[in-house]
Design a protein around this motif. Structure first.
Motif, PDB file in Angstrom:
ATOM      1  N   VAL A   1       7.746  10.241  -2.446  1.00 60.52           N
ATOM      2  CA  VAL A   1       6.944   9.459  -3.378  1.00 60.52           C
ATOM      3  C   VAL A   1       7.781   8.358  -4.027  1.00 60.52           C
ATOM      4  CG1 VAL A   1       5.479   9.555  -5.431  1.00 60.52           C
ATOM      5  CG2 VAL A   1       5.561  11.502  -3.855  1.00 60.52           C
ATOM      6  N   ARG A   2       7.284   7.123  -3.939  1.00 61.63           N
ATOM      7  CA  ARG A   2       7.939   6.013  -4.630  1.00 61.63           C
ATOM      8  C   ARG A   2       7.493   6.006  -6.095  1.00 61.63           C
ATOM      9  NH1 ARG A   2      10.901   1.708  -3.492  1.00 61.63           N
ATOM     10  NH2 ARG A   2      10.657   2.005  -1.233  1.00 61.63           N
TER      11      ARG A   2
ATOM     12  N   THR B 142      -1.232  -0.188  -5.288  1.00 62.63           N
ATOM     13  CA  THR B 142      -0.660  -1.433  -4.762  1.00 62.63           C
ATOM     14  C   THR B 142       0.815  -1.585  -5.116  1.00 62.63           C
ATOM     15  OG1 THR B 142      -1.396  -2.577  -6.762  1.00 62.63           O
ATOM     16  CG2 THR B 142      -2.871  -2.624  -4.849  1.00 62.63           C
ATOM     17  N   GLY B 143       1.395  -0.539  -5.716  1.00 61.43           N
ATOM     18  CA  GLY B 143       2.811  -0.582  -6.068  1.00 61.43           C
ATOM     19  C   GLY B 143       3.113  -1.121  -7.442  1.00 61.43           C
ATOM     20  N   GLN B 144       2.105  -1.461  -8.217  1.00 57.28           N
ATOM     21  CA  GLN B 144       2.304  -2.040  -9.538  1.00 57.28           C
ATOM     22  C   GLN B 144       2.432  -0.948 -10.595  1.00 57.28           C
ATOM     23  OE1 GLN B 144      -0.603  -4.953 -10.585  1.00 57.28           O
ATOM     24  NE2 GLN B 144       0.065  -5.134 -12.713  1.00 57.28           N
TER      25      GLN B 144
ATOM     26  N   VAL C 254       0.856  -1.180   0.000  1.00 56.57           N
ATOM     27  CA  VAL C 254       0.000   0.000   0.000  1.00 56.57           C
ATOM     28  C   VAL C 254       0.892   1.229   0.000  1.00 56.57           C
ATOM     29  CG1 VAL C 254      -1.768   1.306   1.214  1.00 56.57           C
ATOM     30  CG2 VAL C 254      -1.844  -1.200   1.216  1.00 56.57           C
ATOM     31  N   LEU C 255       0.798   2.014  -1.058  1.00 55.36           N
ATOM     32  CA  LEU C 255       1.612   3.224  -1.174  1.00 55.36           C
ATOM     33  C   LEU C 255       0.891   4.398  -0.514  1.00 55.36           C
ATOM     34  CD1 LEU C 255       3.054   3.227  -4.809  1.00 55.36           C
ATOM     35  CD2 LEU C 255       4.339   3.030  -2.691  1.00 55.36           C
TER      36      LEU C 255
ATOM     37  N   CYS D   6       7.111  -2.017   0.008  1.00 55.11           N
ATOM     38  CA  CYS D   6       7.031  -1.501  -1.361  1.00 55.11           C
ATOM     39  C   CYS D   6       8.388  -1.513  -2.059  1.00 55.11           C
ATOM     40  CB  CYS D   6       6.448  -0.087  -1.359  1.00 55.11           C
ATOM     41  SG  CYS D   6       4.723  -0.026  -0.800  1.00 55.11           S
ATOM     42  N   GLY D   7       9.456  -1.702  -1.291  1.00 57.75           N
ATOM     43  CA  GLY D   7      10.778  -1.830  -1.903  1.00 57.75           C
ATOM     44  C   GLY D   7      11.127  -3.253  -2.261  1.00 57.75           C
TER      45      GLY D   7
END
Length: 849
Positions: free
Chosen positions: A426-427, A478-480, A308-309, A330-331
């Protein structure tokens, strides 16, 4: 005397069409002499030892089709001496590493119907992107040498050449379906048109699709191919062939443990914290210890399916800090640890008899590649929040080298996630994207002086346009990624700086251009008992480099791409040391590479061979982007690598036995490694490429194939390799040390029993201990893998060309580490160990009409 020699099996092997032994049409044609009544080369169920002056081995479709469906052909050649291939999984679509006589894949040239397939920038091989195995007629390996017209600037350690299937004369089709462990599903089909029209034109078209789950952790591997070939005979041996290939792969990386990860689980009594040359750390786990590492559920070396971002789906104008560093999962996402690729080529091969003595051959093709290595990083929306600290730092967790690039010199920051503020962390999806367009042409002329003597000339032109970018794009909640290739084509989810420029971690354009001339003489003496081949090739290679971003000293994978002015870049003490963008920076390399080979037949079944050849490998594109030759200028220029390769051996060939014993020696000069180099004028140091002198590699190969009775074949081999660094390198005491990832001993074999309607094959390969570090203070223990294949023909049921096949990979469920990520020493790097795939079972059914 001549007729007696021609009727011998051993000599017939030399005179057969050389398509089984050469890569370009010119090299094929030079050995193609049709001998009426010739029984063909000795063959042990698809393994051949051709009677050539150079040490070679050939694997034909007879063995290739017995292997796991969809498996890369690089895995199949693992059954010949001096070749060590480690697969990332049991199905071949995740890649792997190859070494031949101690040389890694980037120093081995691979060709597909005469076209070079190594990456034009870093020479890397991509075993997962090769032609479907069912469509490969044969693959041959040159150990430590090349053909005289090999279209390469990187073959210091030999070549791997594979050729596509010839279209059949009769109309027909074949289809196969396979299902196996990890929900592997694969379908393959091919249609042969047979000879059609007034000129006997024939063709085939084929397609395949494959998908399966990773054997450890989340992740899906998907691949499909489309292939075709048209062959037009022109009379005699003349022809024109046009073919096409397209491969689409979507695969996740396996997340594998580092030495420290293994130590954490099994303890320091098994994996000590220090090692020495005299007492190295030996990675040799019991089954229980291996299982404990394999089954570990932590995210240290196991990817997660989603996360979850915090920065995603935030209401506009939120105004609060959204910090993607707070969710460490997320990493470790499987959805960003990906390696998508689209590759394709169009190939042209031809032969024309201009007279009864003069023959012209023309090969050419176009290749295209689009690929990315995945990955994500966290950026600060505020310049003030960007400390330039590496992502591994717990203090920041930010992308390294960010500095003021988000503000672009006109603002204090920018809104990267679209929530209306500029205070977040922010990723972003930040893959390294490569697009290559490559044109190749090889033109050869052969002149037959007489039946015993000929000469030939060849010219090669190879031009690759290598575009490398690193556009940043937003991730889903969701990081995708929205697109596996990110924002390479300017999609709506691209991320821009304050000035509206797409944020990038690199932006460069390179051209790799090869011009090569070559010549060869071949002659037969003493009633054709002695065959001589003398040749020379002269490559002239140029790299044209363009970097549209600032060069970061010692960093060839990332650059400082910014909208700031030159004055603003210079105002920062750190970025002021970076090299300015440049265009048309030229690096040129050339060499004259002689080779000579002899084959002498003592008797119809016994021959000796000897050869010498000089190899060459120019520096790689990526390595040259770590400096700019202006502000960042190493004190020593990097020279091309060169090798002197010698082979001496004996062969025995009869209808029952084929045996070969070969001794070899390779002197390897100007070996290139990445290490610390002093800048000119003593202005500091950078990490860049340098030559570290000499490596000496020598060894002995032996192979034996026996077919004692009809339906029974036995094959075995053993190879010994001694590959030693002769000088210290990179501040490490490497002189006298063994080359990493190279087994000293390898041995194995295959037994096959074929009695209709059943045939069974069992093969085994032992890979010896391998050093993981240059100073030899870590050793990965050797291992043995056994594979089984069994086939039941349904001809008894009236289905003459239909069969069921079962393949079992790693039959004994050996627990081992395959691919290795090497380092200088136990204290100077982070070596990683790739899990070998557990026992895998595959069932197939194949129909042919």
């Amino acid at each position: 005397m001549r007729s007696k020699l021609l009727t011998s099996v051993a000599f017939a092997a030399v005179m057969l069409p050389a398509s089984a032994y050469a890569q370009s049409t010119g090299s094929t044609d030079v050995e193609e002499i049709v001998v009426t009544g010739s029984v063909g080369p000795a063959d042990t169920n698809g393994i051949q030892l051709p009677e050539t002056p150079k040490a070679k081995a050939v694997i034909t479709q007879e063995l290739i089709e017995r292997r796991t469906p969809g498996q890369t052909v690089f895995d199949t050649i693992n059954l010949i001496p001096s070749v060590s291939f480690t697969n990332a999984d049991a199905y071949g679509a995740s890649g792997g590493n190859i070494r031949i006589r101690g040389f890694d894949g980037a120093r081995i040239s691979a060709t597909f119907d005469g076209l070079p397939t190594n990456d034009s920038g870093n020479y890397a091989l991509y075993p997962s992107q090769v032609l479907d195995a069912e469509l490969i007629e044969q693959v041959n390996v040159n150990f430590g040498a090349t053909d005289v017209d090999s279209p390469t600037a990187s073959a210091a350690g030999g070549t791997v050449n594979y050729r596509s299937l010839m279209p059949k004369d009769e109309l027909g089709a074949a289809a196969a379906y396979s299902h196996g462990t990890n929900d592997m599903n694969r379908a393959f089909g091919v249609i042969h048109t047979g000879e059609v029209g007034p000129w006997g034109t024939k063709a085939w078209v084929a397609a395949s699709t494959q998908s399966y789950d990773q054997f450890r952790g989340p992740g899906k591997i998907k691949r499909w191919q489309l292939n075709g070939k048209i062959y037009q005979p022109l009379g005699g041996n003349d022809f024109i062939s046009v073919a096409g290939h397209y491969n689409r792969a979507r695969n996740s990386f396996y997340n594998n443990p580092s030495l420290a990860n293994i130590r954490t689980i099994v303890g320091t009594s098994v994996i000590p914290t220090t090692g020495t040359v005299a007492n190295p750390i030996v990675v040799d786990l019991t089954d229980a210890q291996w299982d404990a590492v394999f089954n570990d559920q932590s995210t240290a070396f196991r990817s997660v399916p989603s996360c979850v971002l915090p920065s995603a789906n935030v209401p506009a104008g939120n105004g609060t800090v959204q910090d993607d560093r707070t969710n460490a999962l997320c990493g470790s996402l499987a959805t960003t640890a990906i390696n998508p690729s689209n590759t394709g080529n169009a190939r042209f091969n031809s032969r024309f008899s201009l007279s009864d003595k003069l023959t012209l051959t023309i090969d050419g093709g176009y290749q295209y590649t689009k690929a990315t290595g995945g990955g994500s990083t966290v950026l600060s929306e505020r310049n003030a929040g960007a400390f330039g600290i590496a992502p591994s730092s717990q203090t920041s967790g930010l992308i390294n080298y960010q500095y003021n690039r988000v503000g672009a010199g006109i603002a204090a920051g920018a809104d990267l996630n679209g929530d209306g503020d500029a205070v977040d962390y922010v990723r972003l999806y930040t893959p390294s994207i490569t697009r290559t367009a490559r044109l190749t042409a090889i033109v050869g002329l052969r002149y037959d002086i007489s039946d015993e003597h000929l000469v030939r000339l060849a010219y090669t032109w190879d031009r690759a346009r290598h575009r490398q970018t690193g556009e940043a794009s937003n991730l889903q909640g969701t990081g995708q990624p929205f697109n596996p290739f990110g924002a390479v084509y300017g999609e709506d989810y691209e991320v821009t700086d304050a000035a509206g420029n797409v944020l990038m971690k690199r932006n460069r354009l390179s051209y790799a251009i090869l011009h090569q001339i070559s010549g060869e003489y071949r002659g037969k003496f003493f009633d054709e008992a002695l065959n001589v081949a003398i040749g020379v090739r002269a490559p002239f290679f140029r790299r044209n480099l363009n970097n549209y971003c600032y060069t970061i000293p010692s960093n060839s994978s990332e650059a400082y791409c910014t909208g700031e002015t030159a004055a603003q870049v210079a105002a920062n003490a750190t970025t002021a040391t970076y090299g300015a963008p440049y265009q048309n920076r030229i690096k040129s390399y050339k060499a004259v590479l002689p080779n000579i080979g002899l084959t002498y037949h003592f008797a119809p079944k016994v021959s000796a061979f000897a050869s010498y050849s000089k190899g060459f490998s120019a520096p790689r594109t990526e390595n040259l982007y770590g400096f700019d030759d202006v502000k960042i200028n190493p004190s020593i220029d990097v020279l091309p690598e060169k090798t002197d390769s010698y082979d001496l051996g004996l062969r025995y060939t009869s209808g029952m036995i084929q045996a070969q014993l070969a001794g070899w020696y390779i002197k390897y000069n100007n070996r290139i490694i990445t290490t610390i180099i002093e800048l000119e004028g003593g202005a500091g140091n950078i990490n860049a490429d340098r030559n570290v002198g000499e490596v000496q590699t020598k060894g002995v190969d032996f192979s034996l194939g026996v077919q004692p009775v009809r339906g029974v074949s036995l094959y075995g081999f053993v190879s010994y390799t001694d590959s030693e660094l002769k000088e210290n390198a990179g501040g490490l005491l490497t002189a006298g040390k063994f080359v990493v990832e190279t087994p000293e001993w390898q041995f194995g074999g295959r037994a096959q029993l074929s009695f209709d309607p059943v045939s069974v094959g069992v093969q085994a390969k032992h890979t010896g201990d391998r050093f993981v570090t240059d100073v030899n203070d870590i050793v990965s223990k050797g291992y043995t893998v056994v594979d089984l294949d069994a086939r039941l023909s349904l001809s008894f049921a009236g289905l003459r060309k239909t069969y069921l096949q079962v393949n079992v990979s790693n039959l004994l469920n050996e627990k081992y580490f395959g691919n290795l990520t090497t380092a200088g020493s136990v204290t100077s790097g982070t070596p990683r160990f790739t899990f070998g795939a557990p026992r895998t079972v595959i069932g197939s059914i194949r129909f042919e009409f």
